[in-house]
Design an enzyme around this catalytic site. Structure first.
Site, PDB file in Angstrom:
ATOM      1  N   THR A   1      -5.545  -9.263   2.905  1.00 60.10           N
ATOM      2  CA  THR A   1      -4.192  -9.021   3.466  1.00 60.10           C
ATOM      3  C   THR A   1      -4.329  -9.158   4.882  1.00 60.10           C
ATOM      4  O   THR A   1      -3.107  -9.759   5.502  1.00 60.10           O
ATOM      5  CB  THR A   1      -3.437  -7.709   3.282  1.00 60.10           C
ATOM      6  OG1 THR A   1      -3.737  -7.264   1.606  1.00 60.10           O
ATOM      7  CG2 THR A   1      -2.205  -7.492   3.411  1.00 60.10           C
TER       8      THR A   1
ATOM      9  N   LYS B   1      -3.876  -0.358   4.153  1.00 56.35           N
ATOM     10  CA  LYS B   1      -4.285  -1.840   4.684  1.00 56.35           C
ATOM     11  C   LYS B   1      -3.126  -2.447   5.222  1.00 56.35           C
ATOM     12  O   LYS B   1      -3.251  -3.676   6.007  1.00 56.35           O
ATOM     13  CB  LYS B   1      -4.922  -2.596   3.543  1.00 56.35           C
ATOM     14  CG  LYS B   1      -4.277  -2.811   2.100  1.00 56.35           C
ATOM     15  CD  LYS B   1      -3.411  -4.164   2.136  1.00 56.35           C
ATOM     16  CE  LYS B   1      -2.580  -3.938   1.048  1.00 56.35           C
ATOM     17  NZ  LYS B   1      -1.517  -4.955   0.866  1.00 56.35           N
TER      18      LYS B   1
END
Length: 336
Positions: A250, A193
């Protein structure tokens, strides 16, 4: 029944390690925190503040910081919160003194560049064979965790008995760990990610629109899932906190070092200019090349990660890279 874990060592006093130390104090644990920098140790012990990494945040006065790394091994469990690319060397220094059977909890998100190993694999390769190794991952900004804002995470390990004991040791009403058995899925979600967050930042910095970012993150999650399953993880893990949850956080906020890096690149700044002004590690820069290597080993197609690696590490032209992604052949959505 396993005895309660009262004394916890934390290896690494960056923003995340310090936030975890504060959380452990809220949980009523005794905490010893190792920092590499003498000035950080001094500030925590004498001013109850990590002035380098979390300035302005008052820390619990019972947190004890130390420059002696092995001091943190006098514990019932040890959290490893060092940057991913330094995990092997730190564990090698700790291995001869590691207490028998004391669990290690990997709190770094990344893939080792030199070996394409996940962090728990790196730790198991170095620490004694009797050390249970867990993974802590999920959507966490240190600045929010240290303030006690509500947060949920994944605590993954094979041994459910030890895993649930760790959950009990670190959990609080505002820091909620959920046990899961799948370390591979949790680690790949947490590591990849960061690469996707750089890509999302580029999309926003280039002003390609909200539709484009949503499409990128959806296809990015498909890439992450492909890699996790090929490595032996579970697809459902990537639908949880350490997968979808961490990706959403994120890849959508300038609080994220990875997203903000991508955003700056999208606006036309150079990688050297952005990285030169940072003290904290931006893991996605290092993980991008490791992800591509691991995907190649497992014969997994990861075009977004390959594109990010090209821009970061191989001087690929950004606009040409974007055009290449947009001109890929059409395919069925769920052929992940």
């Amino acid at each position: 029944m396993m005895e309660a874990m009262q004394r916890i060592g934390v290896i690494g006093a960056g923003a995340w390690g310090t936030a975890l130390a504060q959380t452990l104090r809220r949980a009523g644990r005794d905490v010893i925190l190792w920092a590499r920098e003498p000035e950080v140790v001094d500030a925590i012990n004498h001013r109850n503040e990590n002035t380098d990494f979390l300035p302005g945040v008052a820390l619990d006065s019972a947190i004890h910081a130390t420059e002696e790394i092995t001091d943190a091994l006098a514990a019932d469990a040890v959290l490893l919160v060092v940057p991913a690319q330094h995990m092997r060397s730190v564990c090698a220094a700790l291995a001869p003194r590691w207490p028998t059977g004391v669990p290690a909890v990997v709190c770094a998100k990344g893939i080792e560049q030199t070996s394409a190993s996940l962090m728990h694999e790196t730790v198991e390769d170095v620490l004694p064979a009797d050390v249970p190794v867990a993974v802590l991952s999920g959507p966490t900004f240190a600045a929010e965790v240290v303030r006690g804002l509500p947060t949920a995470v994944t605590l993954a390990m094979d041994d459910a008995h030890v895993g649930r004991a760790l959950v009990d040791a670190i959990g609080t009403p505002t820091f909620r760990p959920y046990y899961a058995p799948d370390r591979i899925g949790a680690e790949i979600g947490g590591a990849v990610k960061n690469v996707m967050a750089i890509a999302a930042g580029i999309v926003d910095g280039r002003k390609l629109g909200d539709n484009a970012r949503a499409a990128l993150l959806t296809r990015g999650l498909a890439e992450i899932t492909r890699l996790a399953v090929a490595k032996g993880g579970r697809a459902e893990t990537l639908m949880g906190l350490s997968g979808l949850g961490d990706l959403v956080l994120t890849a959508s906020s300038l609080q994220s070092r990875n997203y903000s890096l991508g955003h700056a690149l999208g606006e036309g700044k150079t990688l050297e200019a952005v990285m030169g002004g940072r003290k904290a590690v931006t893991e996605g820069v290092y993980t991008a090349s490791a992800v591509v290597a691991l995907a190649k080993d497992l014969s997994v197609d990861m075009p977004i990660c390959a594109a990010v690696d090209g821009v970061l590490n191989h001087q690929a032209d950004l606009d040409e890279t974007i055009r290449g992604l947009l001109n890929r052949p059409f395919k069925a959505e769920h052929s992940i």
